[in-house]
Design a protein around this motif. Structure first.
Motif, PDB file in Angstrom:
ATOM      1  N   GLU A 183      -1.891  -3.951  18.735  1.00 52.04           N
ATOM      2  CA  GLU A 183      -0.534  -4.443  18.455  1.00 52.04           C
ATOM      3  C   GLU A 183      -0.563  -5.845  17.864  1.00 52.04           C
ATOM      4  N   ARG A 184      -1.424  -6.719  18.436  1.00 49.36           N
ATOM      5  CA  ARG A 184      -1.504  -8.090  17.918  1.00 49.36           C
ATOM      6  C   ARG A 184      -2.006  -8.086  16.483  1.00 49.36           C
ATOM      7  N   THR A 185      -3.007  -7.231  16.192  1.00 53.10           N
ATOM      8  CA  THR A 185      -3.537  -7.165  14.823  1.00 53.10           C
ATOM      9  C   THR A 185      -2.453  -6.694  13.856  1.00 53.10           C
ATOM     10  N   ALA A 186      -1.701  -5.689  14.272  1.00 52.51           N
ATOM     11  CA  ALA A 186      -0.642  -5.167  13.399  1.00 52.51           C
ATOM     12  C   ALA A 186       0.427  -6.236  13.131  1.00 52.51           C
ATOM     13  N   ARG A 187       0.742  -7.004  14.166  1.00 50.93           N
ATOM     14  CA  ARG A 187       1.746  -8.059  13.985  1.00 50.93           C
ATOM     15  C   ARG A 187       1.251  -9.122  13.010  1.00 50.93           C
ATOM     16  N   GLN A 188      -0.056  -9.485  13.102  1.00 53.07           N
ATOM     17  CA  GLN A 188      -0.601 -10.478  12.177  1.00 53.07           C
ATOM     18  C   GLN A 188      -0.554  -9.972  10.745  1.00 53.07           C
ATOM     19  N   GLU A 189      -0.963  -8.705  10.558  1.00 52.67           N
ATOM     20  CA  GLU A 189      -0.927  -8.140   9.208  1.00 52.67           C
ATOM     21  C   GLU A 189       0.504  -8.094   8.670  1.00 52.67           C
ATOM     22  N   LEU A 190       1.450  -7.759   9.545  1.00 53.70           N
ATOM     23  CA  LEU A 190       2.851  -7.709   9.109  1.00 53.70           C
ATOM     24  C   LEU A 190       3.339  -9.100   8.681  1.00 53.70           C
ATOM     25  N   GLY A 191       2.917 -10.147   9.425  1.00 52.07           N
ATOM     26  CA  GLY A 191       3.306 -11.510   9.041  1.00 52.07           C
ATOM     27  C   GLY A 191       2.709 -11.899   7.706  1.00 52.07           C
TER      28      GLY A 191
ATOM     29  N   LEU B 116       1.931  -9.865   5.268  1.00 46.80           N
ATOM     30  CA  LEU B 116       2.648  -9.139   4.226  1.00 46.80           C
ATOM     31  C   LEU B 116       3.996  -9.811   3.920  1.00 46.80           C
ATOM     32  N   GLU B 117       4.698 -10.267   4.949  1.00 42.84           N
ATOM     33  CA  GLU B 117       5.980 -10.933   4.716  1.00 42.84           C
ATOM     34  C   GLU B 117       5.785 -12.223   3.937  1.00 42.84           C
ATOM     35  N   ALA B 118       4.724 -13.004   4.243  1.00 39.87           N
ATOM     36  CA  ALA B 118       4.452 -14.242   3.497  1.00 39.87           C
ATOM     37  C   ALA B 118       4.133 -13.942   2.051  1.00 39.87           C
ATOM     38  N   ALA B 119       3.344 -12.851   1.815  1.00 41.62           N
ATOM     39  CA  ALA B 119       3.016 -12.488   0.440  1.00 41.62           C
ATOM     40  C   ALA B 119       4.270 -12.088  -0.325  1.00 41.62           C
ATOM     41  N   GLY B 120       5.188 -11.397   0.356  1.00 44.51           N
ATOM     42  CA  GLY B 120       6.435 -11.015  -0.315  1.00 44.51           C
ATOM     43  C   GLY B 120       7.246 -12.239  -0.712  1.00 44.51           C
ATOM     44  N   ARG B 121       7.316 -13.226   0.193  1.00 44.61           N
ATOM     45  CA  ARG B 121       8.062 -14.440  -0.137  1.00 44.61           C
ATOM     46  C   ARG B 121       7.406 -15.183  -1.289  1.00 44.61           C
ATOM     47  N   ALA B 122       6.060 -15.236  -1.317  1.00 52.34           N
ATOM     48  CA  ALA B 122       5.359 -15.927  -2.413  1.00 52.34           C
ATOM     49  C   ALA B 122       5.608 -15.220  -3.734  1.00 52.34           C
ATOM     50  N   GLU B 123       5.612 -13.881  -3.709  1.00 49.73           N
ATOM     51  CA  GLU B 123       5.855 -13.133  -4.939  1.00 49.73           C
ATOM     52  C   GLU B 123       7.266 -13.403  -5.469  1.00 49.73           C
ATOM     53  N   ALA B 124       8.254 -13.468  -4.546  1.00 49.96           N
ATOM     54  CA  ALA B 124       9.630 -13.755  -4.980  1.00 49.96           C
ATOM     55  C   ALA B 124       9.730 -15.152  -5.570  1.00 49.96           C
ATOM     56  N   ARG B 125       9.031 -16.130  -4.971  1.00 49.18           N
ATOM     57  CA  ARG B 125       9.054 -17.490  -5.502  1.00 49.18           C
ATOM     58  C   ARG B 125       8.407 -17.565  -6.867  1.00 49.18           C
TER      59      ARG B 125
END
Length: 477
Positions: free
Chosen positions: A372-380, A382-391
């Motif tokens: 669960e902890r690993t999945a949460r880290q990967e999800l975070g 992915l969210e950071a990469a999405g924000r960087a792509e939008a920027r």
């Protein structure tokens, strides 16, 4: 008040000017006016009164009686001047009545109005200073200084001539009337009448009070009865002894009534005491009866309970057995509910395991927590990469806009350079136009200066031609 000098002219029996020096006369402390009838004794006093108040005492002030001397020359005016000291002030009063004098340069007489003048002596400068010339102001000033009106002055200071001789020869009634007229005792008579009226009113009030007092006493006697009070005192309303007698009778009646009241109060207290004792005894008897009835009821209930003891014990045993059965039944129901909840939890656990990946289907709790902890880290991440792509997309848009603005600015610079290149030629042409306009304005001014004489010459030529035509027409005619 002290008189210093009196000057009279054409006043009373004095045809000419007469001066009376009171300071010289009063040097001995007292002086007497003495003379035959008609010599002018009263006129001297009249002159003093006239100077002070503008009038003379008594009947000599009546209309139709002139103050002017019948022996005075027609041109001599009547005048009275009095020098006196009053209230610490040295005054000079001059008065003249209304009178007739001969007209100047013509026949007949004219009326001279009454005149008054008041002066005060200034001790510092030794001169007389005018204060007033009106009758009203002078009269008010003299009245305030003397503290008396003319009538009071004539009654108190001046002795009315001839009235005292008449007083000595008159009877008592006539003397009373004469004294009343001399000293104006009407106000005292008015006071006497007022006091008499008050006395009559007081008598009426006393009589009315006696009537009310007698009526109250009769009501008291009626209320007290024949043995409750002594007989009422005799008397009529208004009798001086009625009120004291009634008050004394009322005091006796009150004393008798007080004694009777005390006796009645004592009897009432004794009756009340006996009544309270009877009430207490009655309440005690009622309490005993209530307790006896309650005892009988309790005894009957005890007998009834004793008779039903066997049935009650049997019912109690059944009740205890029933309670034990209820507790066992509750425990069985709780066990069945727990089994059902366990089965539901096991089914939910199996469904959750089936949803996991193949590698985690049989994993323990610790492995599942780590996953669960690993999945949460990967999800975070992915969210950071999405924000960087939008920027990055936003930055690309901003760069495109900046490039467009740069191209527009470069085009504007080129247009400005082209316009500046053509500016010199345009400026030369504009300057040439300005020079030509200035030259044209100069020529216009010069032409305007020559135009006006030409217009005048033209007008003159026209007038000349018209005159020649008129002359030719005249010759032809």
């Amino acid at each position: 008040m002290r008189l210093h000098r009196l000057t009279v002219t054409a006043f009373g029996p004095f045809a000419d000017t007469q001066v009376i020096d009171f300071d010289a006369l009063s040097s001995a402390g007292i002086f007497l006016l003495r003379g035959q009838t008609g010599a002018g004794k009263t006129s001297v006093l009249d002159a003093v009164c006239f100077a002070l108040y503008g009038g003379v005492p008594g009947a000599r002030q009546k209309p139709g009686l002139a103050l002017r001397s019948d022996h005075a020359a027609p041109g001599t005016l009547t005048e009275v001047t009095l020098d006196l000291t009053v209230a610490g002030r040295r005054l000079e009063v001059t008065r003249s009545p209304a009178q007739q004098r001969p007209k100047k340069g013509r026949a007949g007489f004219t009326t001279v109005k009454a005149a008054s003048a008041l002066r005060q002596h200034d001790a510092t400068s030794g001169e007389w200073r005018a204060l007033s010339r009106t009758h009203q102001e002078i009269g008010k000033e003299i009245t305030e200084l003397l503290g008396m009106s003319r009538e009071q002055f004539c009654q108190v200071v001046l002795l009315p001539q001839g009235d005292f001789a008449q007083f000595l020869q008159a009877d008592a009634e006539h003397r009373a009337r004469l004294l009343g007229r001399l000293f104006d005792t009407r106000r005292f008579a008015a006071v006497e009448d007022r006091l008499a009226e008050l006395r009559r009113g007081a008598e009426q009030q006393v009589r009315a009070g006696d009537e009310r007092l007698h009526a109250v006493a009769q009501r008291i006697a009626q209320a007290a009865g024949p043995d409750g009070a002594p007989p009422l005192p005799e008397g009529q309303p208004g009798d001086p002894d009625l009120a004291p007698g009634v008050l004394a009778w009322a005091a006796v009646a009150r004393s008798v009534a007080g004694e009777r009241h005390d006796i009645a109060a004592s009897a009432l207290a004794e009756a009340g005491h006996r009544e309270r004792g009877a009430r207490a005894e009655r309440e005690a008897q009622r309490e005993v009866a209530r307790l006896q009835a309650r005892f009988e009821e309790t005894r009957r209930r005890a007998d009834t309970l004793e008779e039903s003891r066997a049935g009650r014990d049997e019912a109690q045993a059944l009740l205890d057995a029933d309670r034990r059965a209820e507790r066992v039944q509750d425990a069985a129901g709780s066990r069945e509910g727990a089994e059902r909840e366990h089965e539901q939890a096991a089914a939910a656990h199996a469904r959750a395991r089936s949803a996991l990946p193949a590698g985690l289907a049989e994993a323990g709790a610790e492995q599942l927590a780590a996953a669960e902890r690993t999945a949460r880290q990967e999800l975070g991440a992915l969210e950071a990469a999405g924000r960087a792509e939008a920027r990055a997309a936003e930055i690309d848009g901003e760069r495109t806009e900046l490039e467009r603005q740069l191209r527009a600015d470069e085009e504007a610079v080129r247009d400005a350079a082209s316009w500046l290149g053509a500016w010199d030629g345009l400026r030369g042409r504009l300057q040439a136009g300005i020079d030509e306009a200035q030259q044209a304005a100069t020529r216009a001014e010069a032409l305007a200066g020559r135009l006006e004489p030409a217009v005048r010459r033209r007008d003159a030529a026209r007038e000349r031609d018209a005159a020649e035509r008129e002359e030719a027409a005249a010759l032809a005619g």
